[in-house]
Design a protein around this motif. Structure first.
Motif, PDB file in Angstrom:
ATOM      1  N   VAL A 122       0.854  -1.183   0.000  1.00 48.63           N
ATOM      2  CA  VAL A 122       0.000   0.000   0.000  1.00 48.63           C
ATOM      3  C   VAL A 122       0.893   1.237   0.000  1.00 48.63           C
ATOM      4  CG1 VAL A 122      -1.752   1.261   1.296  1.00 48.63           C
ATOM      5  CG2 VAL A 122      -1.828  -1.232   1.217  1.00 48.63           C
ATOM      6  N   ASP A 123       0.685   2.139  -0.975  1.00 46.04           N
ATOM      7  CA  ASP A 123       1.484   3.359  -1.065  1.00 46.04           C
ATOM      8  C   ASP A 123       1.054   4.395  -0.044  1.00 46.04           C
ATOM      9  OD1 ASP A 123       3.032   2.357  -3.087  1.00 46.04           O
ATOM     10  OD2 ASP A 123       1.872   3.289  -4.681  1.00 46.04           O
ATOM     11  N   SER A 124      -0.251   4.571   0.125  1.00 45.03           N
ATOM     12  CA  SER A 124      -0.752   5.488   1.149  1.00 45.03           C
ATOM     13  C   SER A 124      -1.984   4.871   1.788  1.00 45.03           C
ATOM     14  CB  SER A 124      -1.080   6.863   0.555  1.00 45.03           C
ATOM     15  OG  SER A 124      -2.226   6.796  -0.240  1.00 45.03           O
ATOM     16  N   PHE A 125      -2.161   5.157   3.070  1.00 44.24           N
ATOM     17  CA  PHE A 125      -3.243   4.552   3.834  1.00 44.24           C
ATOM     18  C   PHE A 125      -3.725   5.571   4.845  1.00 44.24           C
ATOM     19  CE2 PHE A 125      -4.621   1.792   7.447  1.00 44.24           C
ATOM     20  CZ  PHE A 125      -5.667   1.162   6.807  1.00 44.24           C
ATOM     21  N   THR A 126      -5.017   5.883   4.808  1.00 43.36           N
ATOM     22  CA  THR A 126      -5.603   6.838   5.738  1.00 43.36           C
ATOM     23  C   THR A 126      -6.749   6.149   6.477  1.00 43.36           C
ATOM     24  OG1 THR A 126      -5.093   8.602   4.174  1.00 43.36           O
ATOM     25  CG2 THR A 126      -6.618   9.136   5.961  1.00 43.36           C
ATOM     26  N   PRO A 127      -6.473   5.640   7.689  1.00 37.98           N
ATOM     27  CA  PRO A 127      -7.553   5.018   8.461  1.00 37.98           C
ATOM     28  C   PRO A 127      -8.324   6.065   9.256  1.00 37.98           C
ATOM     29  CG  PRO A 127      -5.490   4.746   9.617  1.00 37.98           C
ATOM     30  CD  PRO A 127      -5.179   5.487   8.327  1.00 37.98           C
ATOM     31  N   THR A 128      -9.593   5.800   9.501  1.00 38.03           N
ATOM     32  CA  THR A 128     -10.423   6.657  10.339  1.00 38.03           C
ATOM     33  C   THR A 128     -11.140   5.770  11.347  1.00 38.03           C
ATOM     34  OG1 THR A 128     -10.768   8.186   8.510  1.00 38.03           O
ATOM     35  CG2 THR A 128     -12.267   8.363  10.378  1.00 38.03           C
ATOM     36  N   PHE A 129     -10.940   6.055  12.624  1.00 36.51           N
ATOM     37  CA  PHE A 129     -11.602   5.336  13.698  1.00 36.51           C
ATOM     38  C   PHE A 129     -12.652   6.274  14.286  1.00 36.51           C
ATOM     39  CE2 PHE A 129      -7.254   3.969  13.370  1.00 36.51           C
ATOM     40  CZ  PHE A 129      -7.332   2.584  13.414  1.00 36.51           C
ATOM     41  N   THR A 130     -13.909   5.881  14.239  1.00 31.13           N
ATOM     42  CA  THR A 130     -14.969   6.718  14.765  1.00 31.13           C
ATOM     43  C   THR A 130     -15.669   5.980  15.899  1.00 31.13           C
ATOM     44  OG1 THR A 130     -15.296   7.642  12.562  1.00 31.13           O
ATOM     45  CG2 THR A 130     -17.035   8.029  14.177  1.00 31.13           C
ATOM     46  N   VAL A 131     -15.611   6.547  17.077  1.00 31.02           N
ATOM     47  CA  VAL A 131     -16.302   5.991  18.234  1.00 31.02           C
ATOM     48  C   VAL A 131     -17.351   7.015  18.630  1.00 31.02           C
ATOM     49  CG1 VAL A 131     -16.024   5.062  20.565  1.00 31.02           C
ATOM     50  CG2 VAL A 131     -14.163   4.847  18.912  1.00 31.02           C
ATOM     51  N   ASN A 132     -18.563   6.800  18.173  1.00 33.02           N
ATOM     52  CA  ASN A 132     -19.639   7.772  18.351  1.00 33.02           C
ATOM     53  C   ASN A 132     -20.239   7.690  19.753  1.00 33.02           C
ATOM     54  OD1 ASN A 132     -19.546   8.662  15.634  1.00 33.02           O
ATOM     55  ND2 ASN A 132     -20.618   6.801  15.033  1.00 33.02           N
ATOM     56  N   ALA A 133     -20.550   8.840  20.287  1.00 33.08           N
ATOM     57  CA  ALA A 133     -21.235   8.917  21.578  1.00 33.08           C
ATOM     58  C   ALA A 133     -22.168  10.120  21.558  1.00 33.08           C
ATOM     59  CB  ALA A 133     -20.232   9.044  22.715  1.00 33.08           C
ATOM     60  N   GLU A 134     -23.324   9.937  22.138  1.00 28.51           N
ATOM     61  CA  GLU A 134     -24.301  11.020  22.223  1.00 28.51           C
ATOM     62  C   GLU A 134     -24.516  11.359  23.689  1.00 28.51           C
ATOM     63  OE1 GLU A 134     -29.007  11.760  21.250  1.00 28.51           O
ATOM     64  OE2 GLU A 134     -27.891  10.341  20.032  1.00 28.51           O
ATOM     65  N   VAL A 135     -24.352  12.620  24.033  1.00 22.83           N
ATOM     66  CA  VAL A 135     -24.507  13.070  25.414  1.00 22.83           C
ATOM     67  C   VAL A 135     -25.986  13.035  25.793  1.00 22.83           C
ATOM     68  CG1 VAL A 135     -24.173  15.016  27.002  1.00 22.83           C
ATOM     69  CG2 VAL A 135     -22.454  14.517  25.243  1.00 22.83           C
ATOM     70  N   VAL A 136     -26.257  12.589  27.012  1.00 20.62           N
ATOM     71  CA  VAL A 136     -27.625  12.497  27.518  1.00 20.62           C
ATOM     72  C   VAL A 136     -27.859  13.638  28.510  1.00 20.62           C
ATOM     73  CG1 VAL A 136     -29.254  11.093  28.828  1.00 20.62           C
ATOM     74  CG2 VAL A 136     -27.653  10.002  27.254  1.00 20.62           C
ATOM     75  N   HIS A 137     -28.974  14.330  28.329  1.00 19.88           N
ATOM     76  CA  HIS A 137     -29.366  15.421  29.230  1.00 19.88           C
ATOM     77  C   HIS A 137     -30.671  15.029  29.930  1.00 19.88           C
ATOM     78  CE1 HIS A 137     -26.419  17.840  27.098  1.00 19.88           C
ATOM     79  NE2 HIS A 137     -27.006  17.501  25.970  1.00 19.88           N
ATOM     80  N   SER A 138     -30.912  15.639  31.058  1.00 27.29           N
ATOM     81  CA  SER A 138     -32.183  15.404  31.751  1.00 27.29           C
ATOM     82  C   SER A 138     -32.793  16.755  32.107  1.00 27.29           C
ATOM     83  CB  SER A 138     -31.953  14.567  33.022  1.00 27.29           C
ATOM     84  OG  SER A 138     -31.354  15.347  34.022  1.00 27.29           O
ATOM     85  N   LEU A 139     -33.978  16.744  32.695  1.00 27.54           N
ATOM     86  CA  LEU A 139     -34.614  17.985  33.116  1.00 27.54           C
ATOM     87  C   LEU A 139     -33.851  18.639  34.264  1.00 27.54           C
ATOM     88  CD1 LEU A 139     -38.368  16.927  33.020  1.00 27.54           C
ATOM     89  CD2 LEU A 139     -37.147  18.382  31.402  1.00 27.54           C
ATOM     90  N   GLU A 140     -33.179  17.833  35.088  1.00 20.33           N
ATOM     91  CA  GLU A 140     -32.465  18.358  36.253  1.00 20.33           C
ATOM     92  C   GLU A 140     -31.053  18.829  35.934  1.00 20.33           C
ATOM     93  OE1 GLU A 140     -33.820  15.124  36.463  1.00 20.33           O
ATOM     94  OE2 GLU A 140     -35.696  15.825  37.311  1.00 20.33           O
ATOM     95  N   ALA A 141     -30.396  18.191  34.983  1.00 20.11           N
ATOM     96  CA  ALA A 141     -28.979  18.519  34.727  1.00 20.11           C
ATOM     97  C   ALA A 141     -28.635  18.208  33.270  1.00 20.11           C
ATOM     98  CB  ALA A 141     -28.082  17.721  35.659  1.00 20.11           C
ATOM     99  N   THR A 142     -27.528  18.785  32.840  1.00 20.42           N
ATOM    100  CA  THR A 142     -27.030  18.485  31.499  1.00 20.42           C
ATOM    101  C   THR A 142     -25.821  17.565  31.615  1.00 20.42           C
ATOM    102  OG1 THR A 142     -25.571  20.399  31.499  1.00 20.42           O
ATOM    103  CG2 THR A 142     -27.780  20.712  30.591  1.00 20.42           C
ATOM    104  N   HIS A 143     -25.548  16.885  30.572  1.00 22.62           N
ATOM    105  CA  HIS A 143     -24.388  15.987  30.486  1.00 22.62           C
ATOM    106  C   HIS A 143     -24.379  14.956  31.611  1.00 22.62           C
ATOM    107  CE1 HIS A 143     -23.292  19.603  28.244  1.00 22.62           C
ATOM    108  NE2 HIS A 143     -22.547  18.801  27.490  1.00 22.62           N
ATOM    109  N   VAL A 144     -25.500  14.283  31.824  1.00 21.89           N
ATOM    110  CA  VAL A 144     -25.574  13.300  32.903  1.00 21.89           C
ATOM    111  C   VAL A 144     -24.984  11.950  32.492  1.00 21.89           C
ATOM    112  CG1 VAL A 144     -27.537  14.374  34.045  1.00 21.89           C
ATOM    113  CG2 VAL A 144     -27.932  12.638  32.276  1.00 21.89           C
TER     114      VAL A 144
END
Length: 152
Positions: free
Chosen positions: A28-50
């Motif tokens: 392989v002459d060139s190689f560009t890997p991409t690792f994506t670890v997706n996460a979605e922040v959860v909020h509640s009525l009492e607090a954010t980023h719980v």
């Protein structure tokens, strides 16, 4: 001409079909890997980023190979037929492992999703570019990690 003991030429990324690392399909002459670890922040009525909800990791790549010797044609055929393969870092015998950030890099169960089999060039060999996804990734930068994790 002698080659210095610690040089990048002792190891090479290569495409391997059916786990046959003794005979790689092509370097392989060139190689560009991409690792994506997706996460979605959860909020509640009492607090954010719980907390957060983790999504499955995804691994994509783009690679370029010389369009000579039939390798680009074989990779294009593999793309059209949906054949899986591996991309790995292979080191020459006796080479040192401290010359790369990753002592081991391996994408397994790869599938090509896009192919540009040959670009015209004025001089030198034409280059084929392929994009794809991998279902598994192994990385070793001193601590071996496999994604998705193997559950025993």
């Amino acid at each position: 001409m002698t080659t210095p003991a610690n040089t990048w030429m002792h190891s090479r990324l290569a495409v391997v079909v059916d786990g046959n690392s003794a005979e790689p399909l092509t370097p392989v002459d060139s190689f560009t890997p991409t690792f994506t670890v997706n996460a979605e922040v959860v909020h509640s009525l009492e607090a954010t980023h719980v907390g957060y909800i983790a999504q499955p990791a995804s691994f994509t790549f783009q690679m370029s190979v010389k369009a000579i010797g039939g390798a680009a044609a074989k990779l294009t055929r593999m793309a059209m037929t949906g054949q899986e393969f591996s991309i790995g870092l292979y080191q020459a015998k006796g080479s040192k492992t401290d010359e790369w950030d990753f002592q081991e890099l391996l994408f397994t169960k790869c599938l090509i999703t896009s192919a540009n089999p040959s670009n015209a060039v004025v001089n030198g060999a034409p280059v084929a570019t392929f994009s794809g996804v991998a279902r598994e990734a192994v990385m070793n930068d001193g601590a071996r990690t496999q994604l998705p994790p193997v559950i025993a």
